[in-house]
Structures are given as C-alpha cells and as structure tokens.
Scaffold this motif. Sequence first.
Motif, PDB file in Angstrom:
ATOM      1  N   SER A 286       0.829  -1.189  -0.014  1.00  0.00           N
ATOM      2  CA  SER A 286      -0.004   0.021   0.045  1.00  0.00           C
ATOM      3  C   SER A 286       0.787   1.207  -0.004  1.00  0.00           C
ATOM      4  N   THR A 287       1.860   1.266  -0.889  1.00  0.00           N
ATOM      5  CA  THR A 287       2.723   2.368  -0.802  1.00  0.00           C
ATOM      6  C   THR A 287       2.681   3.011  -2.393  1.00  0.00           C
ATOM      7  N   ASP A 288       2.691   4.453  -2.466  1.00  0.00           N
ATOM      8  CA  ASP A 288       2.461   5.103  -3.674  1.00  0.00           C
ATOM      9  C   ASP A 288       3.929   5.358  -4.413  1.00  0.00           C
ATOM     10  N   LEU A 289       4.495   4.692  -5.403  1.00  0.00           N
ATOM     11  CA  LEU A 289       5.750   4.975  -5.875  1.00  0.00           C
ATOM     12  C   LEU A 289       5.486   5.792  -7.342  1.00  0.00           C
ATOM     13  N   ARG A 290       4.493   6.244  -7.852  1.00  0.00           N
ATOM     14  CA  ARG A 290       4.224   7.151  -8.971  1.00  0.00           C
ATOM     15  C   ARG A 290       5.251   8.118  -9.005  1.00  0.00           C
ATOM     16  N   ASN A 291       5.748   8.191 -10.411  1.00  0.00           N
ATOM     17  CA  ASN A 291       6.586   9.486 -10.629  1.00  0.00           C
ATOM     18  C   ASN A 291       7.845   9.660  -9.702  1.00  0.00           C
ATOM     19  N   THR A 292       8.449   8.520  -9.075  1.00  0.00           N
ATOM     20  CA  THR A 292       9.149   8.668  -8.319  1.00  0.00           C
ATOM     21  C   THR A 292      10.778   8.575  -8.974  1.00  0.00           C
ATOM     22  N   ILE A 293      11.615   8.987  -8.509  1.00  0.00           N
ATOM     23  CA  ILE A 293      13.100   8.987  -8.959  1.00  0.00           C
ATOM     24  C   ILE A 293      13.625   7.741  -8.193  1.00  0.00           C
ATOM     25  N   LEU A 294      13.938   6.556  -9.104  1.00  0.00           N
ATOM     26  CA  LEU A 294      14.478   5.434  -8.536  1.00  0.00           C
ATOM     27  C   LEU A 294      15.867   5.126  -9.088  1.00  0.00           C
ATOM     28  N   ILE A 295      16.801   5.935  -9.095  1.00  0.00           N
ATOM     29  CA  ILE A 295      18.079   5.641  -9.689  1.00  0.00           C
ATOM     30  C   ILE A 295      18.907   5.115  -8.337  1.00  0.00           C
ATOM     31  N   CYS A 296      19.252   3.669  -8.651  1.00  0.00           N
ATOM     32  CA  CYS A 296      20.115   2.999  -7.703  1.00  0.00           C
ATOM     33  C   CYS A 296      19.525   2.915  -6.394  1.00  0.00           C
ATOM     34  N   THR A 297      18.138   2.822  -6.438  1.00  0.00           N
ATOM     35  CA  THR A 297      17.416   2.378  -5.309  1.00  0.00           C
ATOM     36  C   THR A 297      17.634   1.092  -4.992  1.00  0.00           C
ATOM     37  N   ARG A 298      17.778   0.743  -3.495  1.00  0.00           N
ATOM     38  CA  ARG A 298      17.966  -0.669  -3.235  1.00  0.00           C
ATOM     39  C   ARG A 298      16.831  -1.350  -2.737  1.00  0.00           C
ATOM     40  N   TRP A 299      16.329  -2.543  -3.534  1.00  0.00           N
ATOM     41  CA  TRP A 299      14.974  -3.196  -2.751  1.00  0.00           C
ATOM     42  C   TRP A 299      15.250  -4.621  -2.345  1.00  0.00           C
ATOM     43  N   TYR A 300      16.526  -4.762  -1.971  1.00  0.00           N
ATOM     44  CA  TYR A 300      17.031  -6.365  -1.562  1.00  0.00           C
ATOM     45  C   TYR A 300      16.036  -6.797  -0.538  1.00  0.00           C
ATOM     46  N   GLN A 301      15.221  -8.033  -0.645  1.00  0.00           N
ATOM     47  CA  GLN A 301      14.667  -8.704   0.338  1.00  0.00           C
ATOM     48  C   GLN A 301      13.470  -7.642   0.985  1.00  0.00           C
ATOM     49  N   ALA A 302      13.074  -6.759   0.137  1.00  0.00           N
ATOM     50  CA  ALA A 302      11.810  -5.882   0.418  1.00  0.00           C
ATOM     51  C   ALA A 302      10.636  -6.807   0.366  1.00  0.00           C
ATOM     52  N   LYS A 303       9.780  -6.675   1.416  1.00  0.00           N
ATOM     53  CA  LYS A 303       8.651  -7.387   1.712  1.00  0.00           C
ATOM     54  C   LYS A 303       7.426  -6.618   0.929  1.00  0.00           C
ATOM     55  N   MET A 304       6.460  -7.447   0.397  1.00  0.00           N
ATOM     56  CA  MET A 304       5.441  -6.991  -0.375  1.00  0.00           C
ATOM     57  C   MET A 304       5.411  -5.930  -1.583  1.00  0.00           C
ATOM     58  N   LEU A 305       6.863  -5.980  -2.211  1.00  0.00           N
ATOM     59  CA  LEU A 305       7.205  -5.158  -3.334  1.00  0.00           C
ATOM     60  C   LEU A 305       5.922  -5.120  -4.266  1.00  0.00           C
ATOM     61  N   ASP A 306       5.368  -6.081  -4.467  1.00  0.00           N
ATOM     62  CA  ASP A 306       4.427  -6.644  -5.450  1.00  0.00           C
ATOM     63  C   ASP A 306       3.071  -5.661  -5.194  1.00  0.00           C
ATOM     64  N   ARG A 307       2.972  -5.188  -4.040  1.00  0.00           N
ATOM     65  CA  ARG A 307       1.770  -4.338  -3.471  1.00  0.00           C
ATOM     66  C   ARG A 307       1.671  -3.033  -3.650  1.00  0.00           C
ATOM     67  N   VAL A 308       2.798  -2.491  -4.167  1.00  0.00           N
ATOM     68  CA  VAL A 308       3.075  -1.173  -4.176  1.00  0.00           C
ATOM     69  C   VAL A 308       2.470  -0.558  -5.573  1.00  0.00           C
ATOM     70  N   ARG A 309       2.216   0.790  -5.644  1.00  0.00           N
ATOM     71  CA  ARG A 309       1.502   1.399  -6.659  1.00  0.00           C
ATOM     72  C   ARG A 309       2.649   1.775  -7.595  1.00  0.00           C
ATOM     73  N   PRO A 310       3.275   1.315  -8.576  1.00  0.00           N
ATOM     74  CA  PRO A 310       4.433   1.518  -9.201  1.00  0.00           C
ATOM     75  C   PRO A 310       4.302   2.776 -10.363  1.00  0.00           C
ATOM     76  N   GLY A 311       3.118   2.892 -10.830  1.00  0.00           N
ATOM     77  CA  GLY A 311       3.023   3.716 -11.975  1.00  0.00           C
ATOM     78  C   GLY A 311       3.749   3.532 -13.012  1.00  0.00           C
ATOM     79  N   SER A 312       4.726   4.221 -13.681  1.00  0.00           N
ATOM     80  CA  SER A 312       5.459   3.782 -14.956  1.00  0.00           C
ATOM     81  C   SER A 312       6.896   3.564 -14.566  1.00  0.00           C
ATOM     82  N   THR A 313       7.240   3.184 -13.371  1.00  0.00           N
ATOM     83  CA  THR A 313       8.586   2.969 -12.885  1.00  0.00           C
ATOM     84  C   THR A 313       8.634   1.456 -13.495  1.00  0.00           C
ATOM     85  N   TYR A 314      10.142   0.871 -13.334  1.00  0.00           N
ATOM     86  CA  TYR A 314      10.424  -0.276 -13.591  1.00  0.00           C
ATOM     87  C   TYR A 314       9.875  -1.401 -12.758  1.00  0.00           C
TER      88      TYR A 314
END
Length: 699
Positions: A286-314
Amino acid sequence: MPEDFSGKNLRGRNFKSRQDLAGANFNYADIRGANFTNANLTGANFSYAKAGLQRRWAIFLVLVSWLLSGLSGYLWYVNGLLVSTIFDTSSLENQIGSWTSLIVLIVFFFVTIAQGLEAALGLVALIIAVAGSFAFAFSFAKSIAIAGSGVIAIAGSGAFNGAVTGAFTITVVFVIAIAVAVAIAVGGTIAFAITFAFTIAFPIAIVILVAIVGVVAGAGFNTVIGLLIAIAGVLLSISIGWQAMKGNQKHSLVRNIAIAFAATGGTSFRGADLTNADFTQATLKSTDLRNTILICTRWYQAKMLDRVRPGSTYLQNSQVRQLLVTGQGQGKNFDRENLRGINLQAANLADTSFIGADLSKANFQDADLSRAKLKQTQLDGTDLTGATLTGAYIEDWGITNTTKLHGVRCEYVFMRLPTKEDPDPLRKPDNKQEIFADGDFADFIQPIFDTLDLYHNQGVDPRAVAIAFKNLAEKHPEAELEIVAMEKRGDDKILLRAKTAAGSDKSQLSAEYFDDYNQLKALSQSQQLLLVEKDKRIISLENMVDTALKQPKFYTQGNTNMSDISGINIQGSSNVSGIAGNNSIANLGTISGNVSIALNQLPDATDAEKPGIKELLSQLQDAIIQSTYLPEEEKAEALKQVKTLAEAGKNPQESTKQKTAKTAITMLKGIFTGLPAIASLVEAGNKLLPAIAKLFGLG
C-alpha cells in the motif's frame, strides 16, 4: 547532519516537499500513512521500515470491500433470476429473454476463463451495443405499428434481457473481484485470513439469505436456479480477484484497480527523489511510488514489493520486482526493457539477456554477468565495478566514458552473439588458450572518448604534421595533448589520435591544427627546416609519421594499419577501432571532426531560446554518434549528410542550397527508417529534421 528517525513512530507524519531529508535515517521506523510526496530522500535509509496503511484506513477499506461484495452478491442473485424464467412456459417472451441471458452468461464465463476479464468485458459491451440496436428497432417498429410487431417484441425482449444480464455481469464480477483483490492487498497474516474469509463469505451469505427469503415467499424452483447461478458467479469473481493478485496478466485491470484502491491513505513517495535510497527488508504494501526517481534504489529482500503502486517505473514489471528482491536473475530475459537506474549490486545475472535494454546509470557492482547478452545494451554512466563479464556477448554495446569498468573480472568476451554455425564468435583474446589478466579487460575494451582525431586524407607531410602538433600542444597546455595512437588508412592517409583533458574543445583544437598544418604544408622544405631547427620532439614525431606511412598493409580488409609507435613514450596504443568492429571508430571520429569544423563556420543563434541551424545540427550530430542502433556505415553516411547541411547552412535561403538541404534531409530520413521506435535517434530525428527544414525555408 542528516536527520535520524530510526525506530520512531512516524505514522501519518507529513514530510511533503521536504528538501532536507537527504541521507536521513528511517531504519526500523513506522512510516505507515506518512506523506513523502516530492521530498528529497537521496541516500535515505529505509531498511526494515514499515510502510503502508494506518490501521483505521485499513479497517475502512476492508469494510468498504465487504459492503461492495455483499451488494454484488445480491446483484448476482437478481442476475440469476433473469435466467430462471427459462422454465416459464406461460410466456414465450420470458423464455426468449432467459435463453438470451443464459447464452450471455455462458459466453462471458468461458471468455473470462480463457482470455481474461478485459476480453470478456469487451464482448459484453458488444452484446449491449447490439441489444441497444434491437431495442431501438423495436421501438421504431412499434411507433409505426407495422405487421408482425409481436415477433419484434419478442426479439426486443431477448435483446433487453441480454443487455441487462451483460450489465449486471460486468458490475458484479468486477466489484466482487476488486473487493477480493483489495482484501488480499490490504490484509496480512491472521488479519488477512479473517478479511479474506469475510470477503468471500459475505456475498455468498447474502445470496443464500435472499434465496431463503424467496423460498419462504413461495418463489419455488426459480429461486433455486437463481441461487445456483449466483453462487457460480460469486465463485468466478473470487477466482478472478485471487488470480489478479497472484499476478495473472489476464486480470491485470482488476489488480491495478485494487492496488490503487489499497494504496489510498498509505505511505506516499509520489514524485520523491529516492536516488541511492535503501529499502532492504522494508515492508512496502500500500505504498505510492508513482513518478518517483528510482536511480540505484536498493530493494533487496523488500517485503510486499508487489503491493506497491508503481506507476510507470520499472517496478511495474513483476519479473523485475522479483529480481530486485531476490537478486537472482540467472537465465532471465530482459530484452529491450527500460531498467534505467536499476540497482542490481551483487546480483546473479549469469546467462541473462539484456539485448537492447537501457541499463544507463544502473548499479552492477560485483554482479555476475557471465555469458550475459549485452548486444546494443545502453550502459551510459553504469557502474560495473568488480562485476564478472567472462563469456559476455558485447556486440555494439553502448558504453561511454562514464561507464565504470574498474576491477571488472573477465577472462574473455565475444564480440558477436552466438549462432549454431559459430558458437564462439569473435572471441577476445583471439587465442582460445589465452585469457585477460586482472585489470586487462578495462584497458582493452574501454574506448578512448576524450581524444582528438586528426585525419589526414591525402598527401601527408610528416614534417608539417610534427610541427603543427607541437605548436598546438604549446598553445594549449591546458588540453594536455598526448599522442596515443596512429593508424594508416590506405596508401597515403593517416589518423593521428591524441588524448585530451576532459572538457577540451576538440572542434576548436582540430580547426586550429589544420589551419596551421595546411600553412606549413605549403612551405618549402627549406622553410620548414628553419622552423624545426634541432627540436628533437618534432624530429621524433616526423620520423614516426614517416615510418607509419611506409608500413606494409597488415589488414587486407578495412585497409587499416596500426603503426609501431611503441618506441616514443606513447600510452594506450591499442587499436581501439579494431576492437569495436570493422575498424570504423577512427573513421567516424574523423568524419565527426569534419562535421564539427563545418558547424563552427556557422553563426551562433542570436536568441538562446531559439536554436539556429548550427545548434540543431550539433544536436543531430550528437544523436547520431551516440546511437546504439545505427550501424557504423550508416552513421558515417548520416554524418556526411549533416556536414552537407552545415555547408548549405551558410546561405540557407539560396535556392541551390535549399535543394541540397532537401536532398540531405531526405537521405537522413531514409537512414533513420527502420530503426526501433524506442531508439533515441528516431525521437531526435522526428524533432530536429522538421525544425532544420523550416530554417532552410522548406517547412
């Protein structure tokens, strides 16, 4: 000093547009419901943080999903009743309508199961449109009282029932599916089990309750039929919601709506700068990540990353999310994906395919890229420090002077993709018994980007070359000129390549050199000797050029020789053009240098906000050189056309120059035709060529 929020309760806090949070520590913080919209969070530490909904918002969304599912259960029962009159022998009109409803339901069920909900919704929309046409025809027929209106009435009734059934079907399936998906997105562990159970049980309970009331009221067999159809519909809806949240692409519409709904009131990073931020083992539902700058952002072992609102990011790509969380991407296919800025530090990417992918500004430190396919992969600003590239296929890969190759571990690479006929194409080193020593690969493969390429195409005068180069070096000590390579081309052509300091104006240096060289070349031998006197540097360079011109041809294809210049203190004398393929880089550098000379003869634009011919052609030149999709031969031809435009730009309103420009623009359009739509050169051409044509009076 970066702020420290580690371990703090920040639920619902407002950090909107804060620019003082770079490097802030949110380690183990509770950031549920926090608002970081448009904040500067560069380098922030969110490891083990807990994002998502506050409890009151979660309860509210669950209650809404229950109410929606309950209402949908009742509507399914009504839908079932439309079909149940199929056994009503007292009315042919009702039977026709019921049969139509049943057919619509059967088609909807089968299409939904086979192709997904979106395809089924499109089909039902078509049925409703057809039904509307029938209804209109029936109304028109009735108004003029034509014969046989009874038949039309029956047909109109069937069409009406089909339309109502289709509309109900769309509504109830969609609503229950989204309710179930929301329950999955919002819930977790025990809370999830309770939420999900109620979401499923509620519509079924409503259906059964309504059916019991119907039986008590004497509705009889019709109620039972309606009950069975309603339960079947509810179960289908539940299945859709479940599959949607499991990542089934056939039901991506349901998933996207549910995720957006579940993120309402959750943690918001919308528009924030998360460059180099760390979300290791953070909880992110339940996290909104639309239009976010995600350069070299680290997501290793992040939980429930499939439940975020990704917008057009990778993060919208499920396979990419899994790779980021697990670091395991061996053998996966990411061809032509936009993964700009992705952080895959220490990831296992052996045998992975990145053909045509954009990996610019990405972090691949210590990653295993053994046997990876990197054909036409864009690697501008990418950090490959310590990465393993043994056996990688690097055909036309797009490294630049900002690509970091320090400490790369590589025993050998292949310059082409493998085929059945040639599984090891263009292996480097060529000797299969030889491998690169530690540190050799970077020296071997990294192109020399900060070089001044001085191409002499006819009647080379070695003494004039030596004097002109010495004069240039003395006039511009800040350029730190140092000869690194010399290549013979043809019988009397030679390329002198000199390393320069970063930021040097190579176009101006080239222009000054050739002005001086041409003047020196026109002098007599005796006059040149007076300039040389006893300068050993000039004599040494003169001898080197003379020796290079007299060298025999070692390469029959490409007509290119590398002179032996090892005796005069020159560093980095590897034949870089040969590494890149077809010995064409030096030639391109020469052509580009000639283009730059022609461009420098054009006047600058008077208005900085309105670029002129010089500025537009410079942008086009850069786009052509940087293109990873255009073959070297076509790059050379495209640059020649840019040079033609530059020369015509001296008198852009002259009719003969306009014709020349029109031909050159047509040629460039033909060269760009067939490039992939994602190629940056296509975008540049579509933008720049019309503007250039307009300045020539052709637009």
